[in-house]
Design a protein around this motif. Structure first.
Motif, PDB file in Angstrom:
ATOM      1  N   SER A  65       0.832  -1.195   0.000  1.00 39.94           N
ATOM      2  CA  SER A  65       0.000   0.000   0.000  1.00 39.94           C
ATOM      3  C   SER A  65       0.874   1.255   0.000  1.00 39.94           C
ATOM      4  CB  SER A  65      -0.910  -0.006   1.231  1.00 39.94           C
ATOM      5  OG  SER A  65      -1.549   1.235   1.399  1.00 39.94           O
ATOM      6  N   ILE A  66       1.902   1.269   0.836  1.00 42.07           N
ATOM      7  CA  ILE A  66       2.787   2.435   0.936  1.00 42.07           C
ATOM      8  C   ILE A  66       3.574   2.637  -0.355  1.00 42.07           C
ATOM      9  CG2 ILE A  66       4.849   3.312   2.116  1.00 42.07           C
ATOM     10  CD1 ILE A  66       3.731   1.933   4.671  1.00 42.07           C
ATOM     11  N   LEU A  67       4.157   1.562  -0.879  1.00 46.07           N
ATOM     12  CA  LEU A  67       4.946   1.674  -2.112  1.00 46.07           C
ATOM     13  C   LEU A  67       4.073   2.099  -3.298  1.00 46.07           C
ATOM     14  CD1 LEU A  67       7.260  -1.458  -1.777  1.00 46.07           C
ATOM     15  CD2 LEU A  67       7.925   0.953  -1.563  1.00 46.07           C
ATOM     16  N   THR A  68       2.859   1.571  -3.346  1.00 46.52           N
ATOM     17  CA  THR A  68       1.935   1.949  -4.427  1.00 46.52           C
ATOM     18  C   THR A  68       1.593   3.432  -4.347  1.00 46.52           C
ATOM     19  OG1 THR A  68       0.985  -0.268  -4.555  1.00 46.52           O
ATOM     20  CG2 THR A  68      -0.361   1.536  -5.388  1.00 46.52           C
ATOM     21  N   MET A 105       4.692   9.832  -7.551  1.00 44.74           N
ATOM     22  CA  MET A 105       5.822  10.098  -8.447  1.00 44.74           C
ATOM     23  C   MET A 105       5.394  10.126  -9.912  1.00 44.74           C
ATOM     24  SD  MET A 105       9.135   8.157  -6.815  1.00 44.74           S
ATOM     25  CE  MET A 105       8.372   6.531  -6.727  1.00 44.74           C
ATOM     26  N   LEU A 106       4.362   9.341 -10.238  1.00 41.15           N
ATOM     27  CA  LEU A 106       3.914   9.266 -11.626  1.00 41.15           C
ATOM     28  C   LEU A 106       2.875  10.324 -11.987  1.00 41.15           C
ATOM     29  CD1 LEU A 106       3.788   5.377 -11.939  1.00 41.15           C
ATOM     30  CD2 LEU A 106       5.379   6.930 -13.090  1.00 41.15           C
ATOM     31  N   GLY A 107       2.557  11.185 -11.024  1.00 40.25           N
ATOM     32  CA  GLY A 107       1.759  12.368 -11.340  1.00 40.25           C
ATOM     33  C   GLY A 107       0.260  12.239 -11.229  1.00 40.25           C
ATOM     34  N   VAL A 108      -0.237  11.215 -10.509  1.00 41.49           N
ATOM     35  CA  VAL A 108      -1.689  11.130 -10.298  1.00 41.49           C
ATOM     36  C   VAL A 108      -2.126  12.319  -9.455  1.00 41.49           C
ATOM     37  CG1 VAL A 108      -3.578   9.766  -9.353  1.00 41.49           C
ATOM     38  CG2 VAL A 108      -1.670   8.627 -10.495  1.00 41.49           C
ATOM     39  N   GLU A 109      -3.138  13.005  -9.911  1.00 41.80           N
ATOM     40  CA  GLU A 109      -3.543  14.268  -9.280  1.00 41.80           C
ATOM     41  C   GLU A 109      -4.084  14.084  -7.870  1.00 41.80           C
ATOM     42  OE1 GLU A 109      -6.920  17.724 -10.047  1.00 41.80           O
ATOM     43  OE2 GLU A 109      -6.171  16.573 -11.755  1.00 41.80           O
ATOM     44  N   THR A 110      -4.978  13.130  -7.685  1.00 41.68           N
ATOM     45  CA  THR A 110      -5.636  12.928  -6.392  1.00 41.68           C
ATOM     46  C   THR A 110      -5.523  11.460  -5.991  1.00 41.68           C
ATOM     47  OG1 THR A 110      -7.221  14.690  -6.896  1.00 41.68           O
ATOM     48  CG2 THR A 110      -7.791  13.169  -5.103  1.00 41.68           C
ATOM     49  N   ILE A 111      -5.062  11.236  -4.761  1.00 42.57           N
ATOM     50  CA  ILE A 111      -4.852   9.868  -4.288  1.00 42.57           C
ATOM     51  C   ILE A 111      -5.578   9.655  -2.969  1.00 42.57           C
ATOM     52  CG2 ILE A 111      -3.143   8.136  -3.602  1.00 42.57           C
ATOM     53  CD1 ILE A 111      -1.063   9.788  -5.208  1.00 42.57           C
ATOM     54  N   TRP A 112      -6.493   8.688  -2.965  1.00 41.49           N
ATOM     55  CA  TRP A 112      -7.156   8.240  -1.747  1.00 41.49           C
ATOM     56  C   TRP A 112      -6.626   6.844  -1.420  1.00 41.49           C
ATOM     57  CZ3 TRP A 112     -12.835   9.634  -0.463  1.00 41.49           C
ATOM     58  CH2 TRP A 112     -13.076  10.975  -0.731  1.00 41.49           C
ATOM     59  N   VAL A 113      -6.440   6.583  -0.131  1.00 43.00           N
ATOM     60  CA  VAL A 113      -5.875   5.299   0.271  1.00 43.00           C
ATOM     61  C   VAL A 113      -6.644   4.721   1.452  1.00 43.00           C
ATOM     62  CG1 VAL A 113      -3.747   4.049   0.809  1.00 43.00           C
ATOM     63  CG2 VAL A 113      -3.613   6.253  -0.351  1.00 43.00           C
ATOM     64  N   LYS A 114      -6.926   3.433   1.371  1.00 39.44           N
ATOM     65  CA  LYS A 114      -7.519   2.708   2.489  1.00 39.44           C
ATOM     66  C   LYS A 114      -6.403   2.307   3.442  1.00 39.44           C
ATOM     67  CE  LYS A 114      -9.694  -1.709   3.629  1.00 39.44           C
ATOM     68  NZ  LYS A 114     -10.128  -3.016   3.105  1.00 39.44           N
ATOM     69  N   ALA A 115      -6.556   2.640   4.725  1.00 35.82           N
ATOM     70  CA  ALA A 115      -5.566   2.285   5.744  1.00 35.82           C
ATOM     71  C   ALA A 115      -6.064   1.113   6.572  1.00 35.82           C
ATOM     72  CB  ALA A 115      -5.279   3.479   6.644  1.00 35.82           C
ATOM     73  N   SER A 116      -5.121   0.328   7.079  1.00 33.91           N
ATOM     74  CA  SER A 116      -5.468  -0.827   7.902  1.00 33.91           C
ATOM     75  C   SER A 116      -5.547  -0.482   9.380  1.00 33.91           C
ATOM     76  CB  SER A 116      -4.438  -1.945   7.701  1.00 33.91           C
ATOM     77  OG  SER A 116      -4.405  -2.340   6.353  1.00 33.91           O
ATOM     78  N   LYS A 159      -4.175   2.874  12.535  1.00 30.58           N
ATOM     79  CA  LYS A 159      -3.812   4.283  12.734  1.00 30.58           C
ATOM     80  C   LYS A 159      -2.361   4.567  12.352  1.00 30.58           C
ATOM     81  CE  LYS A 159      -7.309   5.383  16.197  1.00 30.58           C
ATOM     82  NZ  LYS A 159      -7.582   5.841  17.580  1.00 30.58           N
ATOM     83  N   THR A 160      -1.465   3.599  12.598  1.00 30.04           N
ATOM     84  CA  THR A 160      -0.067   3.794  12.213  1.00 30.04           C
ATOM     85  C   THR A 160       0.055   3.893  10.693  1.00 30.04           C
ATOM     86  OG1 THR A 160       0.706   2.584  14.153  1.00 30.04           O
ATOM     87  CG2 THR A 160       2.248   2.805  12.323  1.00 30.04           C
ATOM     88  N   HIS A 161      -0.638   3.002  10.012  1.00 31.52           N
ATOM     89  CA  HIS A 161      -0.683   3.032   8.553  1.00 31.52           C
ATOM     90  C   HIS A 161      -1.244   4.375   8.078  1.00 31.52           C
ATOM     91  CE1 HIS A 161      -2.216   0.789   4.697  1.00 31.52           C
ATOM     92  NE2 HIS A 161      -1.175   1.547   4.435  1.00 31.52           N
ATOM     93  N   HIS A 162      -2.270   4.854   8.748  1.00 35.60           N
ATOM     94  CA  HIS A 162      -2.897   6.138   8.438  1.00 35.60           C
ATOM     95  C   HIS A 162      -1.875   7.270   8.526  1.00 35.60           C
ATOM     96  CE1 HIS A 162      -5.404   9.708   8.854  1.00 35.60           C
ATOM     97  NE2 HIS A 162      -6.490   9.010   8.590  1.00 35.60           N
ATOM     98  N   ARG A 163      -1.087   7.304   9.606  1.00 36.76           N
ATOM     99  CA  ARG A 163      -0.105   8.371   9.792  1.00 36.76           C
ATOM    100  C   ARG A 163       0.963   8.347   8.700  1.00 36.76           C
ATOM    101  NH1 ARG A 163      -0.856   7.203  15.360  1.00 36.76           N
ATOM    102  NH2 ARG A 163       0.899   5.746  15.356  1.00 36.76           N
ATOM    103  N   ILE A 164       1.430   7.153   8.353  1.00 34.31           N
ATOM    104  CA  ILE A 164       2.455   7.029   7.314  1.00 34.31           C
ATOM    105  C   ILE A 164       1.929   7.542   5.977  1.00 34.31           C
ATOM    106  CG2 ILE A 164       3.825   5.385   5.966  1.00 34.31           C
ATOM    107  CD1 ILE A 164       3.911   3.627   8.511  1.00 34.31           C
ATOM    108  N   LEU A 165       0.726   7.119   5.618  1.00 33.70           N
ATOM    109  CA  LEU A 165       0.133   7.526   4.339  1.00 33.70           C
ATOM    110  C   LEU A 165      -0.077   9.037   4.276  1.00 33.70           C
ATOM    111  CD1 LEU A 165      -2.458   4.642   4.022  1.00 33.70           C
ATOM    112  CD2 LEU A 165      -0.458   4.972   2.548  1.00 33.70           C
ATOM    113  N   SER A 166      -0.487   9.620   5.390  1.00 28.47           N
ATOM    114  CA  SER A 166      -0.690  11.074   5.435  1.00 28.47           C
ATOM    115  C   SER A 166       0.617  11.807   5.188  1.00 28.47           C
ATOM    116  CB  SER A 166      -1.282  11.477   6.790  1.00 28.47           C
ATOM    117  OG  SER A 166      -2.558  10.895   6.971  1.00 28.47           O
ATOM    118  N   LYS A 167       1.711  11.303   5.760  1.00 29.00           N
ATOM    119  CA  LYS A 167       3.026  11.928   5.570  1.00 29.00           C
ATOM    120  C   LYS A 167       3.530  11.758   4.142  1.00 29.00           C
ATOM    121  CE  LYS A 167       4.539  11.650  10.402  1.00 29.00           C
ATOM    122  NZ  LYS A 167       4.580  13.119  10.580  1.00 29.00           N
ATOM    123  N   LEU A 168       3.089  10.710   3.473  1.00 35.96           N
ATOM    124  CA  LEU A 168       3.490  10.476   2.088  1.00 35.96           C
ATOM    125  C   LEU A 168       2.738  11.374   1.105  1.00 35.96           C
ATOM    126  CD1 LEU A 168       3.764   6.575   1.955  1.00 35.96           C
ATOM    127  CD2 LEU A 168       5.635   8.228   1.855  1.00 35.96           C
TER     128      LEU A 168
END
Length: 220
Positions: A84-87, A93-104, A106-115
């Motif tokens: 999930s994080i690598l994707t 990096m490939l320029g997708v304008e808007t990215i939504w991500v499902k988190a498993s 709260k820790t996963h949530h924090r990492i994704l937010s920082k990305l």
């Protein structure tokens, strides 16, 4: 049906991702479904605009399917947090304008937010809060959280309001809420009509702070 001008890529075709992808497709949107599991892709192929079987942690594989041309990507990969994080990183990096991500979690949530994910979803928690609100007040039919403590709710008018004017709701006086409108069957009436009389089972569409909406619902 009119086709939406926005294009969507849904990565991860489990129950959650498949539901989102098919609902978007039903609304007329162009949707690509992506998963590493061939069976999952095969199940949805006929209902989506396009599909791909690939490893989305591979930046080149995503580039090859033109992922950067999509307006929105939803990463709905389940338990594989690393994938999930690598994707998510690849999509950015490939320029997708808007990215939504499902988190498993709260820790996963924090990492994704920082990305830099535009929105991180914890579906089980969000649905759980929604169900709790519905169970708490029998008159509450539905609600949408707008953030910053504000929500829009759909509350059924009880029998004691039948035939009464909007002033009986005491909005702006006793309750700091705004009536956006009233649904009566399939008919919509604006909330600023001075001569509107309420009827039993009208659905009141109200905007306000969550605590104030709860106080109003409890009083009904």
């Amino acid at each position: 049906m009119a086709r939406s001008s926005r294009t969507f890529a849904v990565i991860g075709l489990g129950a959650f991702g498949t539901t989102v992808a098919q609902e978007l497709a039903r609304s007329g949107s162009h949707v690509m479904g992506i998963d590493l599991d061939e069976q999952r892709v095969t199940r949805v192929a006929s209902s989506l605009s396009s599909t791909a079987i690939l490893d989305t942690t591979d930046e080149n594989a995503l580039r090859d399917v033109g992922i950067g041309q999509f307006d929105v990507a939803l990463v709905a990969i389940g338990r594989d947090i690393q994938a999930s994080i690598l994707t998510t990183m690849n999509l950015r990096m490939l320029g997708v304008e808007t990215i939504w991500v499902k988190a498993s979690n709260k820790t996963h949530h924090r990492i994704l937010s920082k990305l830099g994910a535009d929105r991180v979803i914890l579906p089980e928690q969000e649905v759980g809060r929604h169900v709790a609100q519905m169970l708490r007040n029998a008159a509450l039919q539905d609600y949408v959280s707008l953030g910053n403590g504000f929500s829009v709710v759909n509350i059924v008018a009880p029998e004691h309001l039948d035939g009464k004017g909007l002033e009986a709701l005491e909005l702006g006086e006793k309750y700091d809420l705004q009536l956006l409108g009233v649904m009566r069957g399939s008919e919509f009436r604006r909330g600023n009509e001075p001569d509107l009389e309420l009827a039993t089972d009208d659905r009141l569409i109200l905007l306000g702070k969550r605590a104030e909406l709860q106080r109003f619902g409890d009083a009904l």
